[in-house]
Scaffold this motif. Structure first.
Motif, PDB file in Angstrom:
ATOM      1  N   GLU A   1       0.852  -1.183   0.000  1.00 28.87           N
ATOM      2  CA  GLU A   1       0.000   0.000   0.000  1.00 28.87           C
ATOM      3  C   GLU A   1       0.886   1.230   0.000  1.00 28.87           C
ATOM      4  OE1 GLU A   1      -4.292  -0.505   1.954  1.00 28.87           O
ATOM      5  OE2 GLU A   1      -2.687  -0.515   3.430  1.00 28.87           O
ATOM      6  N   ASP A   2       0.458   2.248  -0.731  1.00 26.37           N
ATOM      7  CA  ASP A   2       1.248   3.462  -0.914  1.00 26.37           C
ATOM      8  C   ASP A   2       1.259   4.317   0.350  1.00 26.37           C
ATOM      9  OD1 ASP A   2       2.740   5.408  -2.138  1.00 26.37           O
ATOM     10  OD2 ASP A   2       1.382   5.680  -3.834  1.00 26.37           O
ATOM     11  N   ALA A   3       2.252   5.202   0.418  1.00 28.25           N
ATOM     12  CA  ALA A   3       2.332   6.165   1.520  1.00 28.25           C
ATOM     13  C   ALA A   3       1.445   7.371   1.265  1.00 28.25           C
ATOM     14  CB  ALA A   3       3.775   6.624   1.702  1.00 28.25           C
ATOM     15  N   ASP A   4       1.200   7.693   0.002  1.00 30.74           N
ATOM     16  CA  ASP A   4       0.504   8.920  -0.376  1.00 30.74           C
ATOM     17  C   ASP A   4      -0.972   8.651  -0.650  1.00 30.74           C
ATOM     18  OD1 ASP A   4       3.103   9.703  -0.331  1.00 30.74           O
ATOM     19  OD2 ASP A   4       3.249  10.221  -2.458  1.00 30.74           O
ATOM     20  N   SER A   5      -1.812   9.619  -0.308  1.00 27.61           N
ATOM     21  CA  SER A   5      -3.237   9.542  -0.638  1.00 27.61           C
ATOM     22  C   SER A   5      -3.826  10.938  -0.575  1.00 27.61           C
ATOM     23  CB  SER A   5      -3.978   8.608   0.326  1.00 27.61           C
ATOM     24  OG  SER A   5      -3.890   9.087   1.651  1.00 27.61           O
ATOM     25  N   LEU A   6      -5.044  11.076  -1.076  1.00 27.09           N
ATOM     26  CA  LEU A   6      -5.733  12.362  -1.031  1.00 27.09           C
ATOM     27  C   LEU A   6      -6.253  12.613   0.382  1.00 27.09           C
ATOM     28  CD1 LEU A   6      -7.803  12.098  -4.336  1.00 27.09           C
ATOM     29  CD2 LEU A   6      -5.774  13.509  -3.954  1.00 27.09           C
ATOM     30  N   PRO A   7      -6.023  13.786   0.945  1.00 31.57           N
ATOM     31  CA  PRO A   7      -6.536  14.071   2.297  1.00 31.57           C
ATOM     32  C   PRO A   7      -8.058  14.005   2.386  1.00 31.57           C
ATOM     33  CG  PRO A   7      -4.823  15.636   1.687  1.00 31.57           C
ATOM     34  CD  PRO A   7      -5.151  14.858   0.442  1.00 31.57           C
TER      35      PRO A   7
ATOM     36  N   GLU B   1     -12.303  15.735  -2.038  1.00 34.66           N
ATOM     37  CA  GLU B   1     -12.265  16.940  -2.871  1.00 34.66           C
ATOM     38  C   GLU B   1     -10.839  17.365  -3.218  1.00 34.66           C
ATOM     39  OE1 GLU B   1     -15.746  16.152  -0.898  1.00 34.66           O
ATOM     40  OE2 GLU B   1     -13.950  16.845   0.182  1.00 34.66           O
ATOM     41  N   SER B   2      -9.854  16.789  -2.557  1.00 33.77           N
ATOM     42  CA  SER B   2      -8.463  17.200  -2.766  1.00 33.77           C
ATOM     43  C   SER B   2      -7.985  16.799  -4.158  1.00 33.77           C
ATOM     44  CB  SER B   2      -7.553  16.563  -1.719  1.00 33.77           C
ATOM     45  OG  SER B   2      -7.962  16.902  -0.410  1.00 33.77           O
ATOM     46  N   SER B   3      -7.046  17.570  -4.686  1.00 32.65           N
ATOM     47  CA  SER B   3      -6.474  17.267  -5.995  1.00 32.65           C
ATOM     48  C   SER B   3      -5.029  16.800  -5.887  1.00 32.65           C
ATOM     49  CB  SER B   3      -6.534  18.508  -6.894  1.00 32.65           C
ATOM     50  OG  SER B   3      -5.833  19.590  -6.294  1.00 32.65           O
ATOM     51  N   GLU B   4      -4.419  16.981  -4.722  1.00 34.64           N
ATOM     52  CA  GLU B   4      -3.016  16.622  -4.554  1.00 34.64           C
ATOM     53  C   GLU B   4      -2.851  15.655  -3.388  1.00 34.64           C
ATOM     54  OE1 GLU B   4       1.259  18.801  -3.567  1.00 34.64           O
ATOM     55  OE2 GLU B   4      -0.373  19.948  -4.470  1.00 34.64           O
ATOM     56  N   LYS B   5      -2.152  14.556  -3.647  1.00 31.79           N
ATOM     57  CA  LYS B   5      -1.915  13.565  -2.605  1.00 31.79           C
ATOM     58  C   LYS B   5      -0.854  14.067  -1.625  1.00 31.79           C
ATOM     59  CE  LYS B   5      -3.116   9.443  -5.273  1.00 31.79           C
ATOM     60  NZ  LYS B   5      -2.654   8.106  -5.746  1.00 31.79           N
TER      61      LYS B   5
ATOM     62  N   SER C   1     -12.150   3.190  21.008  1.00 32.84           N
ATOM     63  CA  SER C   1     -11.745   4.425  20.314  1.00 32.84           C
ATOM     64  C   SER C   1     -10.996   4.096  19.030  1.00 32.84           C
ATOM     65  CB  SER C   1     -10.875   5.276  21.237  1.00 32.84           C
ATOM     66  OG  SER C   1     -11.597   5.663  22.394  1.00 32.84           O
ATOM     67  N   ARG C   2     -10.126   3.114  19.089  1.00 34.00           N
ATOM     68  CA  ARG C   2      -9.407   2.709  17.871  1.00 34.00           C
ATOM     69  C   ARG C   2     -10.391   2.208  16.812  1.00 34.00           C
ATOM     70  NH1 ARG C   2      -5.786   0.364  21.712  1.00 34.00           N
ATOM     71  NH2 ARG C   2      -6.710  -1.702  21.305  1.00 34.00           N
ATOM     72  N   SER C   3     -11.391   1.474  17.240  1.00 32.90           N
ATOM     73  CA  SER C   3     -12.398   0.979  16.294  1.00 32.90           C
ATOM     74  C   SER C   3     -13.163   2.128  15.654  1.00 32.90           C
ATOM     75  CB  SER C   3     -13.368   0.036  17.016  1.00 32.90           C
ATOM     76  OG  SER C   3     -12.696  -1.116  17.490  1.00 32.90           O
ATOM     77  N   LYS C   4     -13.481   3.135  16.449  1.00 28.35           N
ATOM     78  CA  LYS C   4     -14.184   4.299  15.914  1.00 28.35           C
ATOM     79  C   LYS C   4     -13.329   5.022  14.882  1.00 28.35           C
ATOM     80  CE  LYS C   4     -17.408   7.482  15.771  1.00 28.35           C
ATOM     81  NZ  LYS C   4     -18.736   7.203  15.171  1.00 28.35           N
ATOM     82  N   LEU C   5     -12.062   5.213  15.186  1.00 26.26           N
ATOM     83  CA  LEU C   5     -11.164   5.884  14.240  1.00 26.26           C
ATOM     84  C   LEU C   5     -10.980   5.038  12.973  1.00 26.26           C
ATOM     85  CD1 LEU C   5     -10.674   7.774  16.652  1.00 26.26           C
ATOM     86  CD2 LEU C   5      -8.235   7.743  16.088  1.00 26.26           C
ATOM     87  N   ALA C   6     -10.932   3.725  13.144  1.00 19.96           N
ATOM     88  CA  ALA C   6     -10.783   2.858  11.970  1.00 19.96           C
ATOM     89  C   ALA C   6     -11.985   2.991  11.051  1.00 19.96           C
ATOM     90  CB  ALA C   6     -10.613   1.408  12.416  1.00 19.96           C
ATOM     91  N   GLU C   7     -13.173   3.101  11.650  1.00 18.88           N
ATOM     92  CA  GLU C   7     -14.395   3.273  10.863  1.00 18.88           C
ATOM     93  C   GLU C   7     -14.344   4.569  10.065  1.00 18.88           C
ATOM     94  OE1 GLU C   7     -19.155   3.944  11.754  1.00 18.88           O
ATOM     95  OE2 GLU C   7     -17.877   3.050  13.295  1.00 18.88           O
ATOM     96  N   VAL C   8     -13.881   5.623  10.707  1.00 15.10           N
ATOM     97  CA  VAL C   8     -13.777   6.915  10.015  1.00 15.10           C
ATOM     98  C   VAL C   8     -12.730   6.850   8.908  1.00 15.10           C
ATOM     99  CG1 VAL C   8     -13.108   9.340  10.327  1.00 15.10           C
ATOM    100  CG2 VAL C   8     -14.592   8.215  11.999  1.00 15.10           C
ATOM    101  N   ARG C   9     -11.613   6.178   9.191  1.00 17.98           N
ATOM    102  CA  ARG C   9     -10.546   6.080   8.187  1.00 17.98           C
ATOM    103  C   ARG C   9     -11.016   5.366   6.937  1.00 17.98           C
ATOM    104  NH1 ARG C   9      -4.542   4.462  10.234  1.00 17.98           N
ATOM    105  NH2 ARG C   9      -4.732   3.043   8.504  1.00 17.98           N
ATOM    106  N   ARG C  10     -11.891   4.394   7.106  1.00 17.85           N
ATOM    107  CA  ARG C  10     -12.367   3.642   5.929  1.00 17.85           C
ATOM    108  C   ARG C  10     -13.134   4.528   4.961  1.00 17.85           C
ATOM    109  NH1 ARG C  10     -12.735  -0.682   9.728  1.00 17.85           N
ATOM    110  NH2 ARG C  10     -14.859  -0.108  10.342  1.00 17.85           N
ATOM    111  N   ALA C  11     -13.623   5.656   5.451  1.00 14.70           N
ATOM    112  CA  ALA C  11     -14.358   6.581   4.576  1.00 14.70           C
ATOM    113  C   ALA C  11     -13.432   7.564   3.859  1.00 14.70           C
ATOM    114  CB  ALA C  11     -15.394   7.346   5.395  1.00 14.70           C
ATOM    115  N   ARG C  12     -12.149   7.592   4.247  1.00 15.72           N
ATOM    116  CA  ARG C  12     -11.198   8.484   3.583  1.00 15.72           C
ATOM    117  C   ARG C  12     -10.759   7.896   2.237  1.00 15.72           C
ATOM    118  NH1 ARG C  12      -6.977   9.863   8.587  1.00 15.72           N
ATOM    119  NH2 ARG C  12      -8.378  11.252   9.760  1.00 15.72           N
ATOM    120  N   PRO C  13     -10.274   8.730   1.321  1.00 17.14           N
ATOM    121  CA  PRO C  13      -9.715   8.193   0.074  1.00 17.14           C
ATOM    122  C   PRO C  13      -8.532   7.278   0.395  1.00 17.14           C
ATOM    123  CG  PRO C  13     -10.068  10.566  -0.100  1.00 17.14           C
ATOM    124  CD  PRO C  13     -10.284  10.204   1.343  1.00 17.14           C
TER     125      PRO C  13
END
Length: 815
Positions: free
Chosen positions: A412-418, A421-425, A514-526
């Motif tokens: 898995e890459d180090a870079d991703s879109l924040p 709507e972001s255009s730059e990783k 708390s870790r589970s909650k953050l993991a759930e939110v992270r799954r919605a990120r690009p």
């Protein structure tokens, strides 16, 4: 003329000593962050970033820019002039490839070719130099160079008009990468990716480096200028260019030769092991664990050596120190930011000495080796913490790097879109958090907590989250992590509980939820880019990870996953007709496993790692089919790669005319040397099959690497383990009993709970017509005592008295 140059003498972990090859250095390294480079009469100091942009430069006989002829893009048959609609302005031959890295460059305005005869023939027929660019799909600086240079139309025209441009995925063609990286390291004193090398039409390198910026910056030459200077020299000083390249190649052939002398024997195992321990102890960081200064890499080969050294030196101060070094390093890594506390697994390396801010890329080979290292730490320490981390790694791999076919993806890459709507990783965007985000997500007040603390207060205290972010500016040179937090465990659960007046059990529940909650939110990120290429070699390493952990923990689900991986290798990376391993396969658009038109034949790494994985799976399950296949693969490996003159194995098929150097890798780095792994494979197979010739081959292999083992064993800690195994001789543990019986299972479990680095395990069921009895006739003389499952421990053709009790077996194994 162009002159090759070296920056500094490489460390002991480099492929070769460049001082033996080139004596005229044009540059010098002035500190850990820059090089001084002579450019004509001018001198420029050039920074380099983490491990990548260490550059090879040159002096020219005249200091003027060459003219450039511009032309319309050549696109390999597809391009702007074609009638077929395309969402891309440019397309080239790479669009027909399967490698994720090559596909990332399929729409550059560069006339890229994959490595192959079409490119070689074009270079010869048009008499053009080759520009070879090597990288991999999750490489941060590869992305930077593509964005800055290979998407630049002006640079694309220069490259396409005057060079034959070849793009190589280093993970797909490690043979090509090793040859030209050896050249770059020898001529620059450093290396990394992206790797940029210029070759003659007959593939001989004459200059190379790593990352190049697109244009001059101050006195720092950019890629456009470098291309112009190379063209000047190619057209006006070609003979000297080719001559210097040929001299460097010839020196490399001599400098990389590894061979045993007639009648040479391996060096002393204990002496080499002691020296390896001393060298590691000298570079050990007593505060945070690990070796040397930042950047810090996990280096599982070092940790496995230290635990093996302890196993043979349990009662000595050196043995105790070795174990403490290994366990402290593993503990600090698991607590650090290099460990993903929210979504499991480990990042590639830490940019600082405290394992806090990582390079966020995740590689399969790291997960595989760390799973084995952590489960081994559990065996020697019996601390549940280490078993939990091993399970954590395997959970990540099962969830995020697994294909439905049973195979494992590469990275898995180090870079991703924040944001969507972001255009730059940005690096780490998928993994980091602001304090405000955490306060919003974990706003619930915890009943009974001191001062009305919220879950966020407890979580932020425990994981070192700060309002202004916890990443220091020197760890974030590009400002991508400004205001962000990388989670790192700052306090034990006990101290956190005391801070908020809670019991430890409640704190653990709060942190977990708390870790589970953050993991759930992270799954919605690009998400970051996934390299879905599947490699035999890395799948072999991961097979070992699941098999070893499953055996130690007695976890049938983990063993089932290991068997799925083995069957994947059989189905998709085994050429039944030619009886050979294939190196790679790919995930198609419909999620099916695909192969390229001309599959890449397996390299030494593929055979060695898969054989090791199959042997681990056999010992974990006692399913003889895996031992049979391991035996066949080892025979094929011997046939394809063994050096009959000098002993040891070549990294790739020595008959391939496009691979100019016949290399034997003499460094255990991010991945262990295949020769190191093979040494242990040969020993294990000789004891499991009774074939003495494999024992003799192991001795010859270790003799070939004697010089390296004696002088700098720290470069080959995995091979030192093989040398130790040869010296101390493997124990053959034979358990006679019914495979499904409880008493048999208890004896097997006793063996798996102990760390015994120099052993093989066999379970027999009195089927004298079976494979094991055919290979080892002596098994016919071993029978259960009084109808009970019975264990025999044999070494050097002598067996101890049989035992039927797990406690007695444990005592016998630890004597």
């Amino acid at each position: 003329m162009l002159r090759l140059a070296c920056t500094h003498a490489p460390s002991s972990a480099s492929y070769i000593n460049s001082s033996r090859i080139l004596s005229h250095a044009v540059f010098r390294r002035v500190n850990s962050h820059s090089l001084v480079i002579n450019r004509g009469r001018n001198i420029a100091q050039i920074p380099f970033h983490d491990s990548s942009p260490v550059l090879v430069r040159f002096r020219t006989s005249r200091n003027r820019a060459a003219g450039v002829v511009y032309f319309s893009m050549a696109s390999g048959g597809e391009g702007p002039g074609t009638s077929s609609p395309s969402p891309y302005k440019y397309s080239n031959r790479l669009s027909k490839e399967k490698s994720p890295y090559l596909l990332q460059h399929a729409h550059n305005p560069v006339d890229w070719f994959p490595w192959g005869q079409e490119a070689f023939e074009k270079a010869k027929s048009e008499d053009k130099p080759i520009f070879l660019s090597v990288g991999y799909s999750t490489c941060h600086w590869c992305h930077v160079m593509e964005r800055e240079s290979f998407e630049d139309e002006e640079i694309g025209k220069i490259l396409s008009e005057h060079f034959v441009c070849i793009k190589v995925d280093r993970e797909e063609r490690p043979d090509v990468d090793k040859v030209y990286m050896t050249f770059v390291q020898a001529t620059s004193g450093g290396g990394g990716w992206p790797m940029s090398v210029w070759l003659t039409p007959d593939l001989r390198p004459f200059i190379g480096g790593t990352y190049f910026p697109p244009r001059d910056s101050g006195r720092r030459p950019g890629l456009k200028t470098i291309l112009s200077r190379i063209l000047e020299q190619w057209q006006g000083n070609r003979e000297a260019l080719e001559s210097s390249g040929e001299r460097a190649l010839e020196a490399l052939r001599k400098g990389t030769t590894i061979a045993a002398n007639e009648g040479q024997t391996p060096p002393s195992g204990p002496d080499v092991a002691n020296r390896c321990f001393q060298q590691l102890a000298h570079s050990y960081d007593e505060d945070y664990g690990g070796f040397r200064e930042a950047p810090k890499f996990p280096s599982p080969v070092n940790l496995m050596f230290l635990m093996s050294f302890w196993a043979e030196n349990r009662t000595t101060s050196e043995g105790v120190e070795a174990l403490e070094m290994a366990l402290h390093t593993l503990r600090m890594m698991a607590l650090g930011g290099v460990h993903d506390h929210v979504a499991q697994g480990f990042h590639r390396y830490s940019t600082d000495s405290s394992w806090h801010v990582p390079h966020f890329e995740k590689m399969l080979y790291d997960q595989a080796q760390l799973a084995v290292a952590y489960i081994t730490a559990y065996q020697v320490s019996k601390e549940q913490f280490f078993a939990d981390v091993a399970r954590d790694v395997l959970l990540y791999v099962s969830r995020d790097l697994s294909d439905k076919s049973g195979g494992f993806y590469s990275a898995e890459d180090a870079d991703s879109l924040p944001t969507p709507e972001s255009s730059e990783k940005k690096e780490g965007a998928f993994c980091v958090w602001t304090a405000a985000e955490i306060r919003q997500l974990l706003s619930e007040i915890v009943e009974g907590a001191t001062g009305g603390a919220t879950k966020a207060d407890i979580f932020m205290h425990h994981y070192g989250v700060k309002e202004q972010g916890n990443v220091e500016p020197e760890q974030d040179p590009h400002g991508e992590l400004l205001g962000q937090n990388v989670l790192i465990v700052r306090y034990s659960e006990e101290l956190t509980a005391a801070q908020f007046g809670l019991d430890v059990e409640m704190v653990n529940e709060i942190l977990a939820s708390s870790r589970s909650k953050l993991a759930e939110v992270r799954r919605a990120r690009p998400p970051p880019h996934l390299d879905s290429k599947m490699l035999a070699s890395w799948n072999g390493l991961m097979l070992s990870g699941f098999a070893c952990a499953g055996a130690v923990l007695g976890d049938k689900a983990l063993l089932k996953r290991a068997e799925e991986a083995a069957r994947f290798l059989q189905k998709h990376l085994w050429d039944e007709g030619d009886r050979r391993i294939l190196h790679s396969c790919y995930r198609g658009q419909e999620m099916e496993v695909e192969q390229i038109d001309s599959p890449i034949a397996g390299f030494l790494d593929d055979y060695a790692y898969v054989v090791a994985g199959l042997l681990d799976l056999f010992e974990a399950t006692q399913a003889v089919e895996w031992l049979k296949w391991a035996e066949e693969l080892q025979q094929k490996q011997d046939q394809l790669f063994w050096d009959d003159q000098g002993s040891g194995y070549f990294c790739s098929d020595p008959s391939d005319p496009t691979v100019l150097l016949r290399l034997k890798q003499d460094q255990d780095g991010a991945e262990p040397s295949a020769n190191s792994v093979s040494a242990r494979n040969l020993l294990r197979l000789s004891h499991l099959t009774g074939k003495q010739e494999w024992m003799e081959r192991c001795q010859k292999l270790l003799a070939a690497f004697s010089d390296r083992l004696v002088r700098v064993p720290i470069a080959l800690p995995e091979m030192v383990r093989g040398l130790m195994a040869l010296h101390y001789s493997l124990k053959q543990i034979v358990i006679c009993g019914q495979p499904e019986a409880e008493d048999t299972a208890n004896l097997i479990a006793c063996v798996h709970t102990l760390f015994l680095p120099h052993k093989v395990l066999l379970v027999t069921d009195s089927d004298t017509d079976g494979f094991l009895y055919q290979r080892l006739p002596v098994l016919s003389s071993l029978c259960p005592l009084e109808g009970k499952a019975t264990a025999f421990v044999c070494q050097n053709f002598t067996c101890a008295l049989p035992v039927t009790c797990p406690e007695e077996l444990r005592r016998l194994l630890l004597e």
